[in-house]
Scaffold this motif. Structure first.
Motif, PDB file in Angstrom:
ATOM      1  N   THR A 110       0.720  -1.306  -0.179  1.00 33.24           N
ATOM      2  CA  THR A 110      -0.037  -0.014   0.211  1.00 33.24           C
ATOM      3  C   THR A 110       0.823   1.138   0.118  1.00 33.24           C
ATOM      4  OG1 THR A 110      -1.743   0.956   0.983  1.00 33.24           O
ATOM      5  CG2 THR A 110      -0.279   0.305   2.542  1.00 33.24           C
ATOM      6  N   HIS A 111       0.063   2.503  -0.182  1.00 30.63           N
ATOM      7  CA  HIS A 111       0.893   3.535   0.024  1.00 30.63           C
ATOM      8  C   HIS A 111       0.287   4.632   0.964  1.00 30.63           C
ATOM      9  CE1 HIS A 111       2.970   2.934  -3.935  1.00 30.63           C
ATOM     10  NE2 HIS A 111       1.757   2.614  -4.424  1.00 30.63           N
ATOM     11  N   VAL A 112       1.148   5.183   1.740  1.00 29.69           N
ATOM     12  CA  VAL A 112       0.523   6.422   2.798  1.00 29.69           C
ATOM     13  C   VAL A 112       1.263   7.639   2.255  1.00 29.69           C
ATOM     14  CG1 VAL A 112       0.637   7.006   5.123  1.00 29.69           C
ATOM     15  CG2 VAL A 112       0.711   4.288   4.438  1.00 29.69           C
ATOM     16  N   ASN A 113       0.432   8.677   1.685  1.00 33.05           N
ATOM     17  CA  ASN A 113       1.047   9.674   1.251  1.00 33.05           C
ATOM     18  C   ASN A 113       2.129   9.308   0.402  1.00 33.05           C
ATOM     19  OD1 ASN A 113      -0.517  11.373   2.894  1.00 33.05           O
ATOM     20  ND2 ASN A 113       0.854  10.851   4.608  1.00 33.05           N
ATOM     21  N   ASP A 114       3.193   9.974   0.227  1.00 31.34           N
ATOM     22  CA  ASP A 114       4.171   9.708  -0.743  1.00 31.34           C
ATOM     23  C   ASP A 114       5.300   8.564  -0.257  1.00 31.34           C
ATOM     24  OD1 ASP A 114       3.133  11.891  -2.093  1.00 31.34           O
ATOM     25  OD2 ASP A 114       4.756  13.268  -1.110  1.00 31.34           O
ATOM     26  N   TYR A 115       4.774   7.529   0.625  1.00 28.88           N
ATOM     27  CA  TYR A 115       5.632   6.554   1.184  1.00 28.88           C
ATOM     28  C   TYR A 115       5.146   5.293   0.654  1.00 28.88           C
ATOM     29  CZ  TYR A 115       8.098   9.514   4.089  1.00 28.88           C
ATOM     30  OH  TYR A 115       9.284  10.385   4.661  1.00 28.88           O
ATOM     31  N   ASP A 116       5.839   4.163   0.531  1.00 33.60           N
ATOM     32  CA  ASP A 116       5.392   2.808   0.196  1.00 33.60           C
ATOM     33  C   ASP A 116       5.693   2.058   1.443  1.00 33.60           C
ATOM     34  OD1 ASP A 116       5.595   3.378  -2.568  1.00 33.60           O
ATOM     35  OD2 ASP A 116       7.474   2.154  -2.881  1.00 33.60           O
ATOM     36  N   VAL A 117       4.578   1.206   1.629  1.00 33.81           N
ATOM     37  CA  VAL A 117       4.776   0.324   2.660  1.00 33.81           C
ATOM     38  C   VAL A 117       4.973  -1.161   1.738  1.00 33.81           C
ATOM     39  CG1 VAL A 117       3.408  -1.054   4.424  1.00 33.81           C
ATOM     40  CG2 VAL A 117       2.967   1.347   4.019  1.00 33.81           C
ATOM     41  N   ARG A 118       6.277  -1.650   2.201  1.00 31.06           N
ATOM     42  CA  ARG A 118       6.640  -2.900   1.334  1.00 31.06           C
ATOM     43  C   ARG A 118       6.977  -3.783   2.376  1.00 31.06           C
ATOM     44  NH1 ARG A 118      11.640   0.406  -1.613  1.00 31.06           N
ATOM     45  NH2 ARG A 118      10.605   1.942  -2.413  1.00 31.06           N
ATOM     46  N   ILE A 170       9.701  -9.168   6.835  1.00 29.79           N
ATOM     47  CA  ILE A 170       9.715  -7.697   7.349  1.00 29.79           C
ATOM     48  C   ILE A 170       8.849  -6.756   6.597  1.00 29.79           C
ATOM     49  CG2 ILE A 170      12.171  -8.126   8.067  1.00 29.79           C
ATOM     50  CD1 ILE A 170      13.109  -6.305   5.649  1.00 29.79           C
ATOM     51  N   LEU A 171       8.231  -5.804   7.056  1.00 23.08           N
ATOM     52  CA  LEU A 171       7.859  -4.723   6.712  1.00 23.08           C
ATOM     53  C   LEU A 171       8.618  -3.350   6.717  1.00 23.08           C
ATOM     54  CD1 LEU A 171       4.018  -3.462   7.086  1.00 23.08           C
ATOM     55  CD2 LEU A 171       5.801  -1.714   7.434  1.00 23.08           C
ATOM     56  N   VAL A 172       8.846  -2.775   5.635  1.00 20.48           N
ATOM     57  CA  VAL A 172       9.492  -1.560   5.281  1.00 20.48           C
ATOM     58  C   VAL A 172       8.687  -0.392   5.018  1.00 20.48           C
ATOM     59  CG1 VAL A 172      11.748  -0.438   4.216  1.00 20.48           C
ATOM     60  CG2 VAL A 172      11.721  -2.834   4.897  1.00 20.48           C
ATOM     61  N   PHE A 173       9.012   0.884   5.502  1.00 21.46           N
ATOM     62  CA  PHE A 173       8.335   2.121   5.253  1.00 21.46           C
ATOM     63  C   PHE A 173       9.270   3.121   4.791  1.00 21.46           C
ATOM     64  CE2 PHE A 173       6.061   5.924   6.882  1.00 21.46           C
ATOM     65  CZ  PHE A 173       4.799   5.780   6.237  1.00 21.46           C
ATOM     66  N   GLU A 174       8.908   3.645   3.670  1.00 21.16           N
ATOM     67  CA  GLU A 174      10.093   4.612   3.171  1.00 21.16           C
ATOM     68  C   GLU A 174       9.592   5.372   1.668  1.00 21.16           C
ATOM     69  OE1 GLU A 174      13.732   2.396   2.219  1.00 21.16           O
ATOM     70  OE2 GLU A 174      12.669   0.678   1.096  1.00 21.16           O
ATOM     71  N   PRO A 175      10.108   6.298   1.559  1.00 21.41           N
ATOM     72  CA  PRO A 175       9.465   7.309   0.145  1.00 21.41           C
ATOM     73  C   PRO A 175       9.437   6.323  -1.010  1.00 21.41           C
ATOM     74  CG  PRO A 175      10.933   8.622   1.638  1.00 21.41           C
ATOM     75  CD  PRO A 175      11.068   7.138   2.050  1.00 21.41           C
ATOM     76  N   THR A 176       8.399   6.472  -1.597  1.00 23.57           N
ATOM     77  CA  THR A 176       8.023   5.951  -3.008  1.00 23.57           C
ATOM     78  C   THR A 176       9.397   6.226  -3.927  1.00 23.57           C
ATOM     79  OG1 THR A 176       5.680   6.149  -2.781  1.00 23.57           O
ATOM     80  CG2 THR A 176       6.741   5.944  -4.960  1.00 23.57           C
ATOM     81  N   GLY A 177       9.868   5.188  -4.617  1.00 22.01           N
ATOM     82  CA  GLY A 177      10.897   5.344  -5.425  1.00 22.01           C
ATOM     83  C   GLY A 177      12.298   5.203  -4.762  1.00 22.01           C
ATOM     84  N   THR A 178      12.371   4.680  -3.462  1.00 21.55           N
ATOM     85  CA  THR A 178      13.542   4.445  -2.799  1.00 21.55           C
ATOM     86  C   THR A 178      14.069   3.273  -3.090  1.00 21.55           C
ATOM     87  OG1 THR A 178      12.942   5.791  -0.951  1.00 21.55           O
ATOM     88  CG2 THR A 178      14.674   4.154  -0.610  1.00 21.55           C
TER      89      THR A 178
END
Length: 134
Positions: A28-36, A102-110
């Motif tokens: 999913t996405h949260v604002n400009d972040y990916d939840v991976r 794992i779950l990683v949260f970081e800006p989309t495109g990282t």
């Protein structure tokens, strides 16, 4: 399952939908972040993200993250349910000797290999995340 879904996403089902290691799926996405989410085993590589922190949540198993900091090198142990944020610009190397999810949260495109990194080994997927297949 699409990252833009308005329906709940069961992480256990999402994790069961792929086998590749060190190859994150965007749930999913949260604002400009990916939840991976990713399945990991063995070592990643030393790398750093110059412009962003990197958030880790261990869903299953145990993850270690080695860090190169001003005070020297150290390793943090993250058992299941633990969270840790690697500060921007900090060289780090995640590894999971027995495997983990794992779950990683970081800006989309990282990129998964950061902005500065060692040579990329064959078992590490240099990506900005893959779509989660339904």
């Amino acid at each position: 399952m699409s990252p833009k879904s308005n329906e709940p996403i069961a992480l256990s089902e999402a994790l069961a939908s792929f086998d590749a290691l060190w190859s994150p799926r965007i749930v999913t996405h949260v604002n400009d972040y990916d939840v991976r989410i990713a399945k990991v085993e063995g070592e990643h590589l030393w790398h750093a993200h110059d412009d962003t922190d990197e958030f880790f949540l261990v869903l299953d198993g145990e993850l270690y993250i080695s860090l190169r900091e001003a005070a020297g090198e150290r390793t943090v142990r993250l058992p299941q349910g633990s969270v840790f944020t690697v500060p921007r610009g900090t060289e780090h190397k995640p590894y999971a000797p027995a495997g983990a999810a794992i779950l990683v949260f970081e800006p989309t495109g990282t990129p998964t290999v950061g902005d500065r990194h060692d040579e990329i080994p064959d078992h590490v997927d240099a990506t900005t995340g893959h779509a989660l297949e339904s």
